[in-house]
Design a protein around this motif. Structure first.
Motif, PDB file in Angstrom:
ATOM      1  N   GLY A   1      27.832  42.932  44.415  1.00 28.19           N
ATOM      2  CA  GLY A   1      29.164  42.976  43.798  1.00 28.19           C
ATOM      3  C   GLY A   1      29.095  42.846  42.291  1.00 28.19           C
TER       4      GLY A   1
ATOM      5  N   GLY B   1      28.393  46.934  41.863  1.00 30.15           N
ATOM      6  CA  GLY B   1      29.752  47.473  41.998  1.00 30.15           C
ATOM      7  C   GLY B   1      30.576  47.322  40.732  1.00 30.15           C
ATOM      8  N   LEU B   2      30.707  46.093  40.241  1.00 34.39           N
ATOM      9  CA  LEU B   2      31.565  45.844  39.072  1.00 34.39           C
ATOM     10  C   LEU B   2      31.086  46.567  37.817  1.00 34.39           C
ATOM     11  CD1 LEU B   2      32.499  42.113  39.748  1.00 34.39           C
ATOM     12  CD2 LEU B   2      34.126  43.991  39.456  1.00 34.39           C
TER      13      LEU B   2
ATOM     14  N   THR C   1      29.438  49.282  37.640  1.00 33.50           N
ATOM     15  CA  THR C   1      29.483  50.743  37.793  1.00 33.50           C
ATOM     16  C   THR C   1      30.918  51.266  37.749  1.00 33.50           C
ATOM     17  OG1 THR C   1      27.543  50.526  39.217  1.00 33.50           O
ATOM     18  CG2 THR C   1      28.625  52.668  39.181  1.00 33.50           C
ATOM     19  N   PHE C   2      31.822  50.594  38.459  1.00 31.24           N
ATOM     20  CA  PHE C   2      33.172  51.140  38.611  1.00 31.24           C
ATOM     21  C   PHE C   2      34.266  50.265  37.985  1.00 31.24           C
ATOM     22  CE2 PHE C   2      30.646  52.683  42.203  1.00 31.24           C
ATOM     23  CZ  PHE C   2      30.757  54.043  42.000  1.00 31.24           C
ATOM     24  N   GLY C   3      33.903  49.094  37.478  1.00 31.54           N
ATOM     25  CA  GLY C   3      34.929  48.193  36.967  1.00 31.54           C
ATOM     26  C   GLY C   3      35.756  47.638  38.116  1.00 31.54           C
ATOM     27  N   THR C   4      36.767  46.855  37.788  1.00 27.24           N
ATOM     28  CA  THR C   4      37.573  46.261  38.858  1.00 27.24           C
ATOM     29  C   THR C   4      38.435  47.321  39.561  1.00 27.24           C
ATOM     30  OG1 THR C   4      39.318  45.650  37.308  1.00 27.24           O
ATOM     31  CG2 THR C   4      37.655  43.989  37.766  1.00 27.24           C
TER      32      THR C   4
ATOM     33  N   GLU D   1      37.457  49.634  41.072  1.00 24.93           N
ATOM     34  CA  GLU D   1      36.799  49.935  42.350  1.00 24.93           C
ATOM     35  C   GLU D   1      37.670  49.514  43.530  1.00 24.93           C
ATOM     36  OE1 GLU D   1      33.232  47.576  42.199  1.00 24.93           O
ATOM     37  OE2 GLU D   1      34.288  45.699  42.571  1.00 24.93           O
ATOM     38  N   MET D   2      38.607  48.565  43.290  1.00 21.48           N
ATOM     39  CA  MET D   2      39.422  48.053  44.394  1.00 21.48           C
ATOM     40  C   MET D   2      40.508  49.036  44.847  1.00 21.48           C
ATOM     41  SD  MET D   2      37.914  45.328  45.090  1.00 21.48           S
ATOM     42  CE  MET D   2      38.965  44.651  46.374  1.00 21.48           C
TER      43      MET D   2
ATOM     44  N   TYR E   1      41.984  46.590  37.326  1.00 21.82           N
ATOM     45  CA  TYR E   1      42.578  47.051  38.591  1.00 21.82           C
ATOM     46  C   TYR E   1      44.059  46.698  38.693  1.00 21.82           C
ATOM     47  CZ  TYR E   1      44.053  46.818  43.454  1.00 21.82           C
ATOM     48  OH  TYR E   1      44.786  46.944  44.612  1.00 21.82           O
ATOM     49  N   GLU E   2      44.405  45.449  38.362  1.00 21.94           N
ATOM     50  CA  GLU E   2      45.784  45.009  38.607  1.00 21.94           C
ATOM     51  C   GLU E   2      46.782  45.807  37.765  1.00 21.94           C
ATOM     52  OE1 GLU E   2      43.175  43.001  38.504  1.00 21.94           O
ATOM     53  OE2 GLU E   2      43.272  42.405  40.605  1.00 21.94           O
TER      54      GLU E   2
ATOM     55  N   PHE F   1      34.091  36.045  38.774  1.00 23.54           N
ATOM     56  CA  PHE F   1      33.212  36.809  39.650  1.00 23.54           C
ATOM     57  C   PHE F   1      31.910  36.077  39.977  1.00 23.54           C
ATOM     58  CE2 PHE F   1      35.538  40.645  37.790  1.00 23.54           C
ATOM     59  CZ  PHE F   1      36.504  40.567  38.781  1.00 23.54           C
TER      60      PHE F   1
ATOM     61  N   LEU G   1      29.123  47.076  49.010  1.00 22.03           N
ATOM     62  CA  LEU G   1      29.788  45.852  48.597  1.00 22.03           C
ATOM     63  C   LEU G   1      30.301  45.981  47.159  1.00 22.03           C
ATOM     64  CD1 LEU G   1      28.805  42.287  49.565  1.00 22.03           C
ATOM     65  CD2 LEU G   1      30.209  42.799  47.603  1.00 22.03           C
ATOM     66  N   VAL G   2      31.582  46.150  47.036  1.00 25.49           N
ATOM     67  CA  VAL G   2      32.233  46.140  45.725  1.00 25.49           C
ATOM     68  C   VAL G   2      33.367  45.152  45.879  1.00 25.49           C
ATOM     69  CG1 VAL G   2      31.608  48.402  44.846  1.00 25.49           C
ATOM     70  CG2 VAL G   2      33.448  48.228  46.452  1.00 25.49           C
TER      71      VAL G   2
ATOM     72  N   GLY H   1      35.389  43.010  43.585  1.00 23.21           N
ATOM     73  CA  GLY H   1      36.263  42.271  42.679  1.00 23.21           C
ATOM     74  C   GLY H   1      37.373  43.037  42.013  1.00 23.21           C
TER      75      GLY H   1
END
Lengths: 576, 74
Positions: free
Chosen positions: A234, A238-239, A241-244, A246-247, A319-320, A489, B70-71, B73
């Motif tokens: 994560g 994930g974070l 690569t795609f930033g938040t 990603e959600m 994301y928000e 995080f 798994l991503v 956040g």
């Protein structure tokens, strides 16, 4: 860290005090909440003379520990009426840490119409009258202060929204690129505006710095800690690569993506605003898909987003914000959302509260859903200029609902519910309901466990089982992170990688020559939450305020999920 | 039978975002994972029609199958 700076805005005087013994092991949120609970009358008017605005770096801020530069701001919130802690990245926490400043407490209100600034340096804090920058946006303030005081000056500032004491006003923190991070939630910018402080500048030249008592152990532990962050998929993959963002696709797939003012759980245009699309767009335009909100960040979930011509638009594009404008207000256009994000940063207003408020305004017919140009106009010309409509929206989601007679008003304790529908992701709903801060996903981020199984396996998001316990566990753990100055995080590797928490304890103990245990840290979380809750009860809140709005009993497509917790089930949260 | 397979985040690299694919009746999710050569250890969330699912679940005609690494956040 060995001193407390205190500013009395009534007498325009300042003092430097030693740190009381009982505050010695506190930092960040544990400290701001302890100070607010001790010194602020719970029933006071948040914009009156009895409220205090407290800033505190985390316990590890200013050390070389990775991701330890979060800065806490605390007060009684004018938006919620509860105690409030809101933390942000940027430069301020590490500068305060290196200067040995445990907290800055601002109290009182000045008489008259003057505006002021504060300046913090190795000798303490001073107050000055400010005239030049009043009415200016945050980016102009940072630019002017760098010219006036030097490029390396740290800055905390409020925009026009804070000057107007709008309840969604934030406090901005300069980052290492001279851009902004925000103490976003709860209207702390209005508290700073009520005290008539436009900005706080920080000069950390000749700061004593933090010298770990046992440097060797500290350095070794810091290495193990950093390794855990990079090892976790994560935070390590994930974070960055795609930033938040990603959600977006995950929450959409799970059917909990608030759409059209919380009417639907999926948005047909989700791919257009997804982390995957954002990454491709950023790379194509020569922006940066990875970027840190603070020096020493090794997660790098922030980014630099450029327009079609390759010109900077915004960073820290979260994301928000993307979700609440993109899907919930149906803009479906990353460029428009980025432009809106920049304006909100500049006028100094919380991008979650404001975006959710715009969704309610759209339902009221103030502007159509999906009207991106209308949103930009409202931000610039109504909120930015303080027109009556701008003040209604700038005073938050709950106030828009009241002004226009809307019943679908997603707030808890008058604070907007962010980008996860609690009907389809029930763990986060318990956090919204019970948080001492009003609805806030960062207070106990159950989404990661509900959807992705972080911390020992998936807790089914559509069922009630285990959600109260999950939220309680996460809310306690979050206080610990918020008090050490650590990025939220860190919670992911802390939950999943066994070396992470021991390394954290080793860093703390080696730095300060202490013998703290993980139990001590857990107790700090429990005590702080109870202190915050006691403040809220004394301010007049009851269990009945720990509830979600009625409309969440209506089924949410695609799963027809409803919010079905009983009052007793929610109230069991506080059984600890 | 037809199954809509959706891949997210890093799983798209070198593969695809979404595709309708044909499988023999009763194909399990695990068989799709092997076909797509996604290492088991990298999968953190499998959803069928928006609900969590396990690799041994058998698919039905018209299902929408989603895989996430798994991503975590937001």
């Amino acid at each position: 860290m060995n001193k407390i700076l205190r500013v009395d805005m009534t007498s325009l005087s300042t003092t430097t005090e030693p740190v009381p013994k009982e505050w010695a092991c506190l930092g960040g949120r544990a400290l701001t909440s302890t100070i607010v609970a001790k010194e602020v009358k719970p029933t006071c008017h948040p914009l009156g003379a009895d409220n205090k605005l407290v800033f505190a770096p985390g316990l590890l801020s200013g050390t070389t520990a990775a991701n330890s530069g979060r800065f806490s701001a605390g007060a009684k919130s004018p938006l919620t009426g509860t105690i409030k802690e809101s933390n942000a990245g940027g430069l301020a926490a590490q500068m305060f840490g290196r200067l040995g400043i445990k907290a800055l407490i601002i109290e009182g209100l000045p008489a008259g119409d003057n505006w002021y600034s504060l300046h913090v340096n190795k000798d303490g804090v001073s107050v000055a009258v400010e005239t030049e920058l009043i009415g200016q946006g945050n980016f102009a303030v940072v630019e002017a202060l760098e010219k006036r005081l030097g490029k390396k000056t740290g800055v905390l500032t409020i925009g026009p929204a804070g000057e107007m004491k709008l309840l969604a006003a934030n406090i901005s923190v300069k980052d290492s690129d001279s851009k902004l991070r925000s103490h976003g939630r709860g209207g702390l910018g209005a508290v700073m505006g009520s005290k008539r402080i436009k900005f706080i500048s920080i000069d950390d030249r000749d700061a004593p710095g933090i010298k770990p008592v046992d440097k060797e152990t500290f350095t070794a532990a810091a290495r193990v800690f950093a390794k855990a962050l990079l090892e976790h998929p994560g935070t390590g993959q994930g974070l960055p690569t795609f930033g938040t963002a990603e959600m977006v696709n995950i929450v959409n797939e799970a059917g909990g993506l608030p759409t059209r003012n919380f009417t639907y759980g999926r948005y047909e245009g989700h791919e257009k605003i997804s982390g995957e699309t954002m990454r491709e767009t950023i790379i194509e335009r020569g922006g940066k898909p990875r970027h840190g909100c603070q020096p020493g960040c090794i997660i790098q979930c922030s980014q630099v987003y450029n327009d079609k011509n390759g010109t900077y638009v915004t960073s820290g594009f979260e994301y928000e914000t993307i979700e609440t404008l993109g899907a919930n207000a149906c803009l479906g256009d990353l460029d428009q959302i980025a432009a809106a994000d920049y304006i909100m940063d500049d006028i100094g207003i919380d991008s979650i509260e404001t975006s959710v408020a715009i969704g309610v305004a759209m339902e009221a017919g103030v502007l159509p859903f999906g009207d991106g140009e209308g949103v930009l106009r409202i931000l610039r010309e109504e909120i930015g200029r303080g027109t009556p409509l701008g003040r209604i929206i700038g005073n938050g989601t709950g106030n828009v609902g009241k002004a226009y007679g809307v019943t679908r008003v997603p707030v808890v304790k008058n604070q907007a519910i962010p980008a996860y529908d609690p009907r389809a992701i029930k763990g986060i709903g318990i956090t919204y309901a019970t948080s001492t801060m009003g609805a806030d996903h960062t207070m106990g981020y159950a989404v990661a466990t509900n959807l992705m199984g972080v911390g020992g396996g998936i807790v089914d998001p559509l069922k009630k089982d285990g959600q109260v316990e999950l939220s309680r566990h996460l809310q306690i753990a979050t206080v610990m992170l918020d008090s050490l100055g650590l990025c939220l995080f860190i919670g992911f590797p802390a939950a999943d990688i066994p070396t992470c928490v021991p390394a954290l304890m080793d860093m703390l103990n080696a730095c300060f020559g202490l013998k703290l245990t993980p139990d001590w840290l857990g107790e700090l979380g429990v005590t702080t939450l109870k202190t915050e809750r006691a403040f809220n009860l004394a301010a007049g809140f009851t269990n009945k305020d720990d509830r979600l709005p009625d409309f969440f009993r209506e089924p949410l497509v695609p799963h027809n999920a409803v919010w079905d917790f009983t009052d007793e089930e929610i109230d069991a949260f506080w059984n600890f | 039978m037809n199954v809509t397979v959706k891949l997210f985040a890093t799983f798209r690299f070198g593969r695809f975002a979404a595709a309708t694919r044909h499988y023999p009746p009763s194909t399990s999710i695990g068989e799709v994972i092997r076909e797509l050569q996604i290492p088991d250890t990298e999968i953190s969330m499998i959803m069928v029609n928006g609900r969590h699912a396990a690799p041994d679940q058998q698919l039905r005609d018209g299902d929408s199958l989603a895989f996430f690494p798994l991503v975590a956040g937001g």
